[in-house]
Scaffold this motif. Structure first.
Motif, PDB file in Angstrom:
ATOM      1  N   GLU A  17      11.899  86.332 -18.279  1.00 38.04           N
ATOM      2  CA  GLU A  17      12.085  85.422 -19.441  1.00 38.04           C
ATOM      3  C   GLU A  17      12.792  84.523 -19.629  1.00 38.04           C
ATOM      4  O   GLU A  17      13.957  84.748 -18.673  1.00 38.04           O
ATOM      5  CB  GLU A  17      12.453  86.721 -20.385  1.00 38.04           C
ATOM      6  CG  GLU A  17      13.098  86.153 -21.747  1.00 38.04           C
ATOM      7  CD  GLU A  17      13.907  87.093 -22.678  1.00 38.04           C
ATOM      8  OE1 GLU A  17      13.775  86.786 -23.932  1.00 38.04           O
ATOM      9  OE2 GLU A  17      14.229  88.390 -22.693  1.00 38.04           O
ATOM     10  N   LYS A  18      12.810  83.517 -20.066  1.00 33.83           N
ATOM     11  CA  LYS A  18      13.250  82.452 -19.663  1.00 33.83           C
ATOM     12  C   LYS A  18      14.493  81.970 -20.909  1.00 33.83           C
ATOM     13  O   LYS A  18      14.209  82.126 -21.739  1.00 33.83           O
ATOM     14  CB  LYS A  18      12.294  80.664 -19.709  1.00 33.83           C
ATOM     15  CG  LYS A  18      12.777  79.659 -19.410  1.00 33.83           C
ATOM     16  CD  LYS A  18      12.648  78.339 -18.967  1.00 33.83           C
ATOM     17  CE  LYS A  18      12.951  77.020 -18.612  1.00 33.83           C
ATOM     18  NZ  LYS A  18      11.840  76.230 -18.866  1.00 33.83           N
ATOM     19  N   TRP A  21      15.984  82.375 -14.749  1.00 31.86           N
ATOM     20  CA  TRP A  21      14.578  83.467 -15.291  1.00 31.86           C
ATOM     21  C   TRP A  21      15.321  84.996 -15.638  1.00 31.86           C
ATOM     22  O   TRP A  21      16.241  84.816 -13.901  1.00 31.86           O
ATOM     23  CB  TRP A  21      13.734  83.343 -14.871  1.00 31.86           C
ATOM     24  CG  TRP A  21      12.944  81.967 -15.386  1.00 31.86           C
ATOM     25  CD1 TRP A  21      13.483  80.803 -14.660  1.00 31.86           C
ATOM     26  CD2 TRP A  21      11.536  82.089 -16.026  1.00 31.86           C
ATOM     27  NE1 TRP A  21      11.755  79.820 -15.428  1.00 31.86           N
ATOM     28  CE2 TRP A  21      11.427  80.487 -15.371  1.00 31.86           C
ATOM     29  CE3 TRP A  21      10.978  83.344 -16.382  1.00 31.86           C
ATOM     30  CZ2 TRP A  21       9.807  80.862 -16.480  1.00 31.86           C
ATOM     31  CZ3 TRP A  21      10.068  82.364 -17.073  1.00 31.86           C
ATOM     32  CH2 TRP A  21       9.372  81.458 -17.534  1.00 31.86           C
ATOM     33  N   GLN A  45       2.385  76.909  -8.739  1.00 31.51           N
ATOM     34  CA  GLN A  45       2.270  77.999  -8.936  1.00 31.51           C
ATOM     35  C   GLN A  45       2.865  79.652  -7.687  1.00 31.51           C
ATOM     36  O   GLN A  45       2.999  79.006  -6.493  1.00 31.51           O
ATOM     37  CB  GLN A  45       0.904  78.905  -8.665  1.00 31.51           C
ATOM     38  CG  GLN A  45      -0.547  77.694  -9.719  1.00 31.51           C
ATOM     39  CD  GLN A  45      -0.248  78.179 -10.967  1.00 31.51           C
ATOM     40  OE1 GLN A  45      -0.031  79.703 -10.991  1.00 31.51           O
ATOM     41  NE2 GLN A  45      -0.169  77.354 -12.716  1.00 31.51           N
ATOM     42  N   ASN A  86       4.447  81.074 -13.021  1.00 35.60           N
ATOM     43  CA  ASN A  86       4.218  79.653 -13.271  1.00 35.60           C
ATOM     44  C   ASN A  86       5.457  79.294 -13.564  1.00 35.60           C
ATOM     45  O   ASN A  86       5.818  80.159 -15.910  1.00 35.60           O
ATOM     46  CB  ASN A  86       3.136  79.185 -14.089  1.00 35.60           C
ATOM     47  CG  ASN A  86       2.972  77.842 -14.294  1.00 35.60           C
ATOM     48  OD1 ASN A  86       3.716  76.706 -14.583  1.00 35.60           O
ATOM     49  ND2 ASN A  86       1.645  77.402 -13.730  1.00 35.60           N
ATOM     50  N   SER A 121       6.100  76.456 -15.854  1.00 34.90           N
ATOM     51  CA  SER A 121       6.134  75.850 -17.280  1.00 34.90           C
ATOM     52  C   SER A 121       5.454  76.983 -18.372  1.00 34.90           C
ATOM     53  O   SER A 121       5.587  77.165 -20.316  1.00 34.90           O
ATOM     54  CB  SER A 121       4.628  75.134 -17.451  1.00 34.90           C
ATOM     55  OG  SER A 121       3.506  76.655 -17.070  1.00 34.90           O
ATOM     56  N   MET A 122       5.247  78.070 -18.458  1.00 43.26           N
ATOM     57  CA  MET A 122       5.923  79.723 -19.417  1.00 43.26           C
ATOM     58  C   MET A 122       6.749  79.823 -19.966  1.00 43.26           C
ATOM     59  O   MET A 122       8.472  79.554 -19.375  1.00 43.26           O
ATOM     60  CB  MET A 122       4.867  80.683 -18.984  1.00 43.26           C
ATOM     61  CG  MET A 122       3.486  80.568 -18.473  1.00 43.26           C
ATOM     62  SD  MET A 122       2.813  82.019 -17.279  1.00 43.26           S
ATOM     63  CE  MET A 122       1.404  81.590 -17.285  1.00 43.26           C
ATOM     64  N   THR A 123       7.406  80.312 -21.405  1.00 39.00           N
ATOM     65  CA  THR A 123       8.565  80.964 -21.740  1.00 39.00           C
ATOM     66  C   THR A 123       8.676  82.802 -21.399  1.00 39.00           C
ATOM     67  O   THR A 123       9.777  82.871 -21.287  1.00 39.00           O
ATOM     68  CB  THR A 123       8.193  80.683 -22.580  1.00 39.00           C
ATOM     69  OG1 THR A 123       7.432  81.204 -23.706  1.00 39.00           O
ATOM     70  CG2 THR A 123       8.832  79.125 -23.294  1.00 39.00           C
ATOM     71  N   THR A 124       7.629  83.051 -20.679  1.00 41.17           N
ATOM     72  CA  THR A 124       7.700  84.611 -20.657  1.00 41.17           C
ATOM     73  C   THR A 124       6.564  85.053 -20.156  1.00 41.17           C
ATOM     74  O   THR A 124       5.347  84.512 -19.737  1.00 41.17           O
ATOM     75  CB  THR A 124       7.664  85.429 -22.001  1.00 41.17           C
ATOM     76  OG1 THR A 124       8.810  84.978 -22.749  1.00 41.17           O
ATOM     77  CG2 THR A 124       7.393  87.145 -21.754  1.00 41.17           C
ATOM     78  N   VAL A 125       7.256  86.029 -18.797  1.00 44.01           N
ATOM     79  CA  VAL A 125       5.439  86.553 -17.751  1.00 44.01           C
ATOM     80  C   VAL A 125       5.379  88.150 -17.880  1.00 44.01           C
ATOM     81  O   VAL A 125       6.404  88.269 -16.924  1.00 44.01           O
ATOM     82  CB  VAL A 125       5.902  85.372 -16.419  1.00 44.01           C
ATOM     83  CG1 VAL A 125       4.634  85.439 -15.179  1.00 44.01           C
ATOM     84  CG2 VAL A 125       6.136  84.016 -16.333  1.00 44.01           C
TER      85      VAL A 125
END
Length: 196
Positions: free
Chosen positions: A37-38, A43, A145, A185, A187-191
């Motif tokens: 989570e950003k 992160w 990536q 990635n 650019s996402m806010t949550t992975v």
């Protein structure tokens, strides 16, 4: 075929069978859920591990042996022209001990300490990672990536010496952790890694 050669081949086949059996029966610490989570400039990792102690380790814990677990997180980027680039490589220690006089378990991780009244609760707490800063946002490129990897293992090197010998010779002491790998990635806010 000579008798010596036949016996040698038989010995090698038995050795391979024993090795494969011990690997197949090795206890595994499984990643049940993982999430990056950003938050501001970093992160954070939130994860849950399923830990099941084999009888030998459970008995040792109840007799006062402290178990040391290591949580490892890696972030790599594949490069076709060279070795993979390791962007992040961090570890966290988790200690689990039992206090026989008051029949309580103590878990320490990341500078925090927790108490538990049962082994089930202690293992749940030991296997929970929350808000662990693993990646600095400035260290990664939002257009590239990456692959994130996470696992938890028992640190056999921190067991008392007599128990280290047992750990090498008995599957009852074997406790390994599998890697969970998932694409990342920036650019996402949550992975999300895995949710079971």
């Amino acid at each position: 075929m000579t008798t010596f050669l036949r016996h040698s081949l038989w010995a090698v086949a038995c050795f391979i069978a024993v090795c494969m059996t011990s690997v197949a029966h090795a206890q595994v610490i499984k990643v049940k859920q993982a999430e990056l989570e950003k938050v501001e400039g970093a992160w954070l990792l939130n994860a849950n591990f399923g830990i099941e102690l084999p009888p030998g380790l459970e008995n040792a814990l109840k007799k006062g042996v402290t178990l040391h677990f290591v949580v490892q997180f890696e972030l790599t980027r594949n490069r076709w022209y060279w070795f993979d680039e390791k962007t992040a490589n961090v570890q966290r220690q988790v200690r689990l001990s039992h206090q026989p006089l008051i029949n309580q378990y103590r878990i320490t991780a990341g500078g925090l300490a927790f108490n538990a009244n049962s082994l089930v609760e202690a293992l749940r707490i030991a296997g929970t990672i929350g808000g662990w800063s693993v990646i600095e946002a400035a260290a990664i490129d939002a257009e590239k990536q990456y692959e994130a990897a996470l696992r938890m293992t028992l640190d056999l090197g921190k067991l008392p010496k007599p128990f280290q010998v047992d750990a090498l010779n008995s599957r009852d002491w074997s406790l390994s952790g599998e890697w969970l790998r998932f694409p990342f990635n920036a650019s996402m806010t949550t992975v999300m890694g895995r949710k079971l």
